[in-house]
Design an enzyme around this catalytic site. Structure first.
Site, PDB file in Angstrom:
ATOM      1  CG  ASP A 184      -4.398   7.929  -2.546  1.00 42.42           C
ATOM      2  OD1 ASP A 184      -4.366   6.700  -2.436  1.00 42.42           O
ATOM      3  OD2 ASP A 184      -5.371   8.543  -3.014  1.00 42.42           O
ATOM      4  CE1 TYR A 317      -9.063   5.332  -6.876  1.00 41.58           C
ATOM      5  CE2 TYR A 317     -10.527   6.850  -5.716  1.00 41.58           C
ATOM      6  CZ  TYR A 317      -9.442   5.981  -5.714  1.00 41.58           C
ATOM      7  OH  TYR A 317      -8.725   5.782  -4.560  1.00 41.58           O
ATOM      8  CG  HIS A 376      -1.580   4.478   0.881  1.00 44.63           C
ATOM      9  ND1 HIS A 376      -0.962   4.625  -0.339  1.00 44.63           N
ATOM     10  CD2 HIS A 376      -2.759   5.167   0.775  1.00 44.63           C
ATOM     11  CE1 HIS A 376      -1.718   5.352  -1.141  1.00 44.63           C
ATOM     12  NE2 HIS A 376      -2.811   5.696  -0.491  1.00 44.63           N
TER      13      HIS A 376
END
Length: 405
Positions: A184, A317, A376
């Site tokens: 990630d 982000y 993930h």
């Protein structure tokens, strides 16, 4: 705290925070029920969220979990200055390997993860059953704006700044040379560390692989391979999974990339909103992992009780995609870096699963494996498998030679 000191740390959430959580859960308002309220294609199922909320309010024992985390994970804090930003209190887990010659290893989490992701692999990485098993001194920070690390107060705290914090933490602990492991956002941060601090980063293992798409000028053979479909069945399935994520699973990313503060109001104020927002990802991004209610609620509670606030975690982000902090932009992190040996682990139910040949465009690959199962959150879903990959990578002759040099 002395700015250079490393202090032992124990999680101790104030009673008032727990009482406030339970009061908010008691007053929670849920969406009206429809015939498709539990269809996961629409998002988090209503029945699941109601059940989890009841358990969180009535039966979940944070104090027990808190005590277990404090007993199982050696935790510390230190203060690290970041160029252009304030001095930040950084929370981290640190456990030394049991063997002479253990390799310093930085474990870097992402979103919606936390230091909790290291909990299952740390006992495996720090010990070895066989004499020739490599062992590791494991360091797993709560990134700034996550967990029990400090919230940043200025704009422009992007990948370069996260990389700076992680690098300075390793130096603070006396690890001048170290390896990295990440998925990630940990992929992006450890890639930046390899670019910025190549004389310190010995090697990097990643379990989330992003690359630039093939282009006729840069990688004509990869374009041909893609056009003709010359991929294994696993790689074709990975590309299908990637297309699903980009068309159906990435709505959260668009919001967090463009307007993180708007969503932040919901996550800061409503534990139900936080629970639903994170739970959806825990289910969608894993390979049918059998989450217990306790595991889900502990995962979400780290965000609920975060010293930075759950809303702060979203800003990575925006800051990264807008490159507000300077340094390498995202495309640079996806280019070839020939200085850092790489290990690649592909898990079929990750959110982006690219062909192996694309992964090899990132740098000199010394270890690569495509797995039949896993998603993930590999360190939590498949801890033994991930640790096996890391050990195999660091047992390679070229890596051993680099460690010895």
């Amino acid at each position: 705290m002395n700015s250079g000191a490393v202090e032992p740390y124990q999680i101790k959430v104030p009673d008032a925070a727990i009482e406030k959580l339970k009061a908010k859960l008691e007053l929670a308002t849920f969406p009206a029920e429809t015939g498709f309220s539990n269809d996961r294609n629409y998002g988090a199922p209503l029945d699941d969220i109601k059940r989890l909320a009841r358990t969180w309010r009535d039966n979940y024992d944070w104090r027990r979990v808190e005590a277990e985390l404090n007993e199982k994970l050696p935790q510390f804090t230190t203060t690290i200055g970041v160029e252009g930003h304030e001095n930040l209190k950084i929370h981290f887990v640190h456990k030394e390997g049991s063997k002479l010659g253990a390799i310093p290893l930085l474990f870097c989490h992402g979103w919606p993860g936390s230091f909790l992701e290291v909990s299952k692999i740390i006992p495996l990485l720090t010990s070895g059953d066989r004499d020739d098993d490599p062992t590791f001194h494991v360091v797993a920070p709560s990134l700034p704006n996550f967990g029990f690390s400090q919230r940043t107060s200025k704009p422009g705290f992007g990948i370069a700044q996260y990389a700076e914090v992680c690098h300075k933490l390793m130096l603070r602990l006396g690890y001048d040379k170290y390896a990295t492991q990440g998925g990630d956002w940990g992929f992006m941060i450890t890639r930046a560390m390899g670019l910025r601090y190549p004389s310190h980063v010995l090697a990097s293992h990643i379990n989330f692989i992003l690359t630039k798409p093939p282009s006729p000028l840069r990688s004509p053979l990869l374009v041909l391979q893609y056009a003709l479909g010359w991929y294994s069945a696993h790689e074709k399935a990975g590309l299908k999974r990637t297309r699903w994520y980009r068309s159906e699973g990435n709505g959260y990313g668009q919001i967090q990339t463009t307007k993180p503060h708007t969503l932040g109001f919901a996550l800061a104020d409503s534990p139900i909103a936080l629970l639903a927002w994170v739970y959806e990802k825990l289910k969608d991004w894993t390979d049918e992992y059998d989450w217990t209610d306790d595991e889900v609620l502990t995962w979400v509670s780290i965000y609920q009780f975060s010293e930075a606030g759950a809303d702060a975690s979203l800003r990575i982000y925006y800051e990264t995609t807008h490159n507000t902090g300077g340094g390498e932009d995202m495309t640079q992190l996806l280019e070839w870096n020939g200085k850092i040996p790489l290990g690649l682990s592909f898990f079929p139910r990750d959110v982006i699963v690219l062909p192996s040949s694309w992964g090899r465009t990132l740098g000199p690959v010394v270890f690569e494996k495509r797995h039949e199962e896993g998603g993930h959150f590999a360190s939590f879903e498949k801890p033994e498998v991930l640790v096996g990959d890391v050990r195999a990578m660091f047992s390679k002759g070229e890596i051993r030679a680099k460690l010895a040099s």
